[in-house]
Design an enzyme around this catalytic site. Sequence first.
Site, PDB file in Angstrom:
ATOM      1  N   HIS A 275       0.865  -1.199   0.000  1.00 18.62           N
ATOM      2  CA  HIS A 275       0.000   0.000   0.000  1.00 18.62           C
ATOM      3  C   HIS A 275       0.891   1.236   0.000  1.00 18.62           C
ATOM      4  O   HIS A 275       1.743   1.367  -0.869  1.00 18.62           O
ATOM      5  CB  HIS A 275      -0.948  -0.077   1.199  1.00 18.62           C
ATOM      6  CG  HIS A 275      -2.074   0.912   1.238  1.00 18.62           C
ATOM      7  ND1 HIS A 275      -2.427   1.713   0.199  1.00 18.62           N
ATOM      8  CD2 HIS A 275      -2.932   1.227   2.254  1.00 18.62           C
ATOM      9  CE1 HIS A 275      -3.462   2.469   0.545  1.00 18.62           C
ATOM     10  NE2 HIS A 275      -3.790   2.194   1.785  1.00 18.62           N
ATOM     11  N   HIS A 314      -2.414  -2.430  -9.623  1.00 18.77           N
ATOM     12  CA  HIS A 314      -3.410  -1.774  -8.766  1.00 18.77           C
ATOM     13  C   HIS A 314      -4.681  -2.603  -8.762  1.00 18.77           C
ATOM     14  O   HIS A 314      -5.038  -3.194  -9.774  1.00 18.77           O
ATOM     15  CB  HIS A 314      -3.719  -0.353  -9.302  1.00 18.77           C
ATOM     16  CG  HIS A 314      -4.311   0.551  -8.286  1.00 18.77           C
ATOM     17  ND1 HIS A 314      -5.639   0.518  -7.958  1.00 18.77           N
ATOM     18  CD2 HIS A 314      -3.746   1.476  -7.482  1.00 18.77           C
ATOM     19  CE1 HIS A 314      -5.861   1.417  -7.019  1.00 18.77           C
ATOM     20  NE2 HIS A 314      -4.759   2.011  -6.705  1.00 18.77           N
ATOM     21  N   ASP A 370       2.787   5.268  -6.669  1.00 17.23           N
ATOM     22  CA  ASP A 370       4.025   5.145  -5.883  1.00 17.23           C
ATOM     23  C   ASP A 370       5.280   4.996  -6.732  1.00 17.23           C
ATOM     24  O   ASP A 370       6.387   4.981  -6.196  1.00 17.23           O
ATOM     25  CB  ASP A 370       3.898   3.935  -4.938  1.00 17.23           C
ATOM     26  CG  ASP A 370       2.870   4.200  -3.849  1.00 17.23           C
ATOM     27  OD1 ASP A 370       1.917   3.421  -3.721  1.00 17.23           O
ATOM     28  OD2 ASP A 370       3.022   5.236  -3.164  1.00 17.23           O
TER      29      ASP A 370
HETATM   30  C1  SDX Z   1      -1.485   2.114  -3.378  1.00 14.44           C
HETATM   31  O1  SDX Z   1      -6.199   0.783  -3.291  1.00 14.44           O
HETATM   32  C2  SDX Z   1      -5.710   1.955  -3.540  1.00 14.44           C
HETATM   33  O2  SDX Z   1      -6.393   2.840  -4.032  1.00 14.44           O
HETATM   34  C3  SDX Z   1      -4.259   2.123  -3.124  1.00 14.44           C
HETATM   35  C4  SDX Z   1      -3.609   3.421  -3.536  1.00 14.44           C
HETATM   36  C5  SDX Z   1      -4.220   4.622  -2.822  1.00 14.44           C
HETATM   37  O3  SDX Z   1      -4.075   5.739  -3.343  1.00 14.44           O
HETATM   38  O4  SDX Z   1      -4.726   4.432  -1.686  1.00 14.44           O
HETATM   39  O5  SDX Z   1      -3.700   3.618  -4.927  1.00 14.44           O
HETATM   40  C6  SDX Z   1      -2.134   3.426  -3.139  1.00 14.44           C
HETATM   41  O6  SDX Z   1      -1.434   1.312  -2.493  1.00 14.44           O
HETATM   42  C7  SDX Z   1      -0.945   1.817  -4.753  1.00 14.44           C
HETATM   43  C8  SDX Z   1      -0.386   0.365  -4.865  1.00 14.44           C
HETATM   44  C9  SDX Z   1       1.024   0.372  -4.310  1.00 14.44           C
HETATM   45  N1  SDX Z   1       1.571  -1.008  -4.213  1.00 14.44           N
HETATM   46  C10 SDX Z   1       2.517  -1.449  -5.022  1.00 14.44           C
HETATM   47  O7  SDX Z   1       3.006  -0.793  -5.946  1.00 14.44           O
HETATM   48  C11 SDX Z   1       3.030  -2.845  -4.683  1.00 14.44           C
HETATM   49  C12 SDX Z   1       3.122  -3.685  -5.964  1.00 14.44           C
HETATM   50  N2  SDX Z   1       1.783  -3.927  -6.498  1.00 14.44           N
HETATM   51  C13 SDX Z   1       1.086  -5.003  -5.948  1.00 14.44           C
HETATM   52  O8  SDX Z   1       1.569  -5.820  -4.991  1.00 14.44           O
HETATM   53  C14 SDX Z   1      -0.321  -5.247  -6.451  1.00 14.44           C
HETATM   54  O9  SDX Z   1      -0.400  -4.850  -7.764  1.00 14.44           O
HETATM   55  C15 SDX Z   1      -1.390  -4.552  -5.636  1.00 14.44           C
HETATM   56  C16 SDX Z   1      -1.237  -4.871  -4.190  1.00 14.44           C
HETATM   57  C17 SDX Z   1      -1.292  -3.074  -5.840  1.00 14.44           C
HETATM   58  C18 SDX Z   1      -2.739  -5.036  -6.123  1.00 14.44           C
HETATM   59  O10 SDX Z   1      -2.829  -6.343  -5.765  1.00 14.44           O
HETATM   60  P1  SDX Z   1      -4.074  -7.266  -6.204  1.00 14.44           P
HETATM   61  O11 SDX Z   1      -5.148  -6.453  -6.827  1.00 14.44           O
HETATM   62  O12 SDX Z   1      -4.422  -8.117  -5.030  1.00 14.44           O
HETATM   63  O13 SDX Z   1      -3.456  -8.104  -7.380  1.00 14.44           O
HETATM   64  P2  SDX Z   1      -2.683  -9.457  -7.161  1.00 14.44           P
HETATM   65  O14 SDX Z   1      -1.612  -9.255  -6.114  1.00 14.44           O
HETATM   66  O15 SDX Z   1      -3.665 -10.537  -6.952  1.00 14.44           O
HETATM   67  O16 SDX Z   1      -1.952  -9.633  -8.574  1.00 14.44           O
HETATM   68  C19 SDX Z   1      -2.679 -10.054  -9.700  1.00 14.44           C
HETATM   69  C20 SDX Z   1      -1.618 -10.671 -10.599  1.00 14.44           C
HETATM   70  C21 SDX Z   1      -0.793 -11.734  -9.894  1.00 14.44           C
HETATM   71  O17 SDX Z   1      -0.321 -12.587 -10.934  1.00 14.44           O
HETATM   72  P3  SDX Z   1      -0.539 -14.185 -10.780  1.00 14.44           P
HETATM   73  O18 SDX Z   1       0.283 -14.577  -9.575  1.00 14.44           O
HETATM   74  O19 SDX Z   1      -2.036 -14.383 -10.553  1.00 14.44           O
HETATM   75  O20 SDX Z   1      -0.067 -14.753 -12.070  1.00 14.44           O
HETATM   76  O21 SDX Z   1      -0.637  -9.678 -10.978  1.00 14.44           O
HETATM   77  C22 SDX Z   1       0.626 -10.002 -10.415  1.00 14.44           C
HETATM   78  C23 SDX Z   1       0.382 -11.018  -9.314  1.00 14.44           C
HETATM   79  O22 SDX Z   1       1.513 -11.872  -9.170  1.00 14.44           O
HETATM   80  N3  SDX Z   1       1.144  -8.739  -9.894  1.00 14.44           N
HETATM   81  C24 SDX Z   1       2.407  -8.371  -9.980  1.00 14.44           C
HETATM   82  C25 SDX Z   1       2.429  -7.073  -9.442  1.00 14.44           C
HETATM   83  N4  SDX Z   1       1.220  -6.728  -9.027  1.00 14.44           N
HETATM   84  C26 SDX Z   1       0.419  -7.762  -9.302  1.00 14.44           C
HETATM   85  N5  SDX Z   1       3.482  -9.004 -10.462  1.00 14.44           N
HETATM   86  C27 SDX Z   1       4.640  -8.295 -10.405  1.00 14.44           C
HETATM   87  N6  SDX Z   1       4.751  -7.035  -9.903  1.00 14.44           N
HETATM   88  C28 SDX Z   1       3.672  -6.400  -9.424  1.00 14.44           C
HETATM   89  N7  SDX Z   1       3.785  -5.162  -8.943  1.00 14.44           N
END
Ligand code: SDX
Length: 436
Positions: A275, A314, A370
Amino acid sequence: MADNGDGGKDTLTIRDNRTGREYEVDILEGDVVRAMDLRQIKVEDGDFGMMSYDPAFTNTASTRSDITYIDGGKGILRYRGYPIEQLAERSSFLEVAYLLLKGELPTQNELDSFVHDVTFHTYVHENMIKLLEGFRYDAHAMGMMISAIGALSTFYPEAKDVLDADVRWTQIVRLVAKMPTLAAYAYRHHRGLPYVYPENELSYTANFLNMLYRIGVKDYHPNPVLERALDVLFILHADHEQNCSATTMRVIGSSQADPFSAQAGAMAALYGPLHGGANEAVLRMLSRIGSVDNIPAFMDKVRNREERLMGFGHRVYKAYDPRASIIKRTADEVFQVTGRNPLLDIALELEKIALNEEFFVERNLYPNVDFYSGLIYQAMGFPVEMFPVLFAIPRSVGWLAQWQEMLEDPEQRIARPRQVFTGAESRDFVAIESRG
Ligand code: SDX
């Protein structure tokens, strides 16, 4: 049952094939059905009834809200109907704060009064300084802030009267005003420098920069480009509807805890690397990669799920996060003052690969808010430990707007989800000598 006027009814007909019985439930505004309407679906009359199952609430609306609208597919973000691009271009953080908290853009008098109130609440009790001095010199600023905000609840016991709108507003002004002061104190503690007290004639962001960076001079005048860049970053981070930390604020607030205690919880949620802690994780990731030459090996690890590309992806945006685009433009302006951050080359190459490679494209992984923000913060002289704190300062406004809306919503009660129990059936206690 609702009738949509086209002869069709805004209802769902659900057939339970276990019993052959059919049920009709209303489809409400926003294309949702009430989960409680499922409870009538039973096999035996004495059954509890059906629930919806949605770990991490991926498809569950927990509230109605007028505050922030996101269209994840189109990359749209609006605060109270105003596009984020226009607010970033034409507004100020405190004007946007008023908009989010009150629902309308302020008149000049309303804005002047709000800025005055915030300005005259920037001091914290001297005992708070003693609290911060109890931390190790290398304590993470976010850990200090979570403690400090929780501690503020002990200075304002009247804040427990959360059902009084005037009492709520006073605490809201206090939190908006004191977050930069406490953040600057945490930074000065980390640097082993004396604290700089708020200056009332400075703007919100200039005062923050003054408390952070003034050393050995009577008057501190931040670079106007950096002051404006920070104000834009604060606008972009102010709210984002029902994200993890806003939901935490609402859940804690639903027990009628005071807003300081609720916000300490929201900050703890934001601290996580998935997050608001992602901006810090991005910088650490870019530093670990170290050079554009090392990107192919790193991306292999991402594809093999040994690494996560922090700052990408996201839950809602399946297009470019509109905030990331604005931050990227702001970065160029900051680097003209501070000098270009060498890690930018790595970031730009990662983005180019991610936007064109199937692994990322099929998962809709675009840069989020971010990804570029940390590059600006580092160029402005902030240590990475301050990055989540720089997210929390403006997000306080969003948390408080969501908290206030929750308390004013007649449909809201204490948050208490159900579970699907998968544990042991009833069994008798076993004396310790008979175990194993
Ligand atoms: C913020 O919610 C909001 O509005 C948050 C925010 C706000 O203003 O409040 O926008 C702020 O928190 C932005 C997000 C910051 N976090 C990151 O940058 C961390 C990296 N991103 C993630 O870990 C992920 O994308 C999330 C947490 C942001 C979203 O996670 P989800 O929706 O639960 O998606 P997921 O983890 O289930 O991923 C779906 C697929 C998976 O692939 P498979 O394993 O199913 O094959 O996408 C992949 C994940 O492995 N994936 C990534 C990835 N993000 C998702 N793979 C590599 N790198 C990534 N960053």
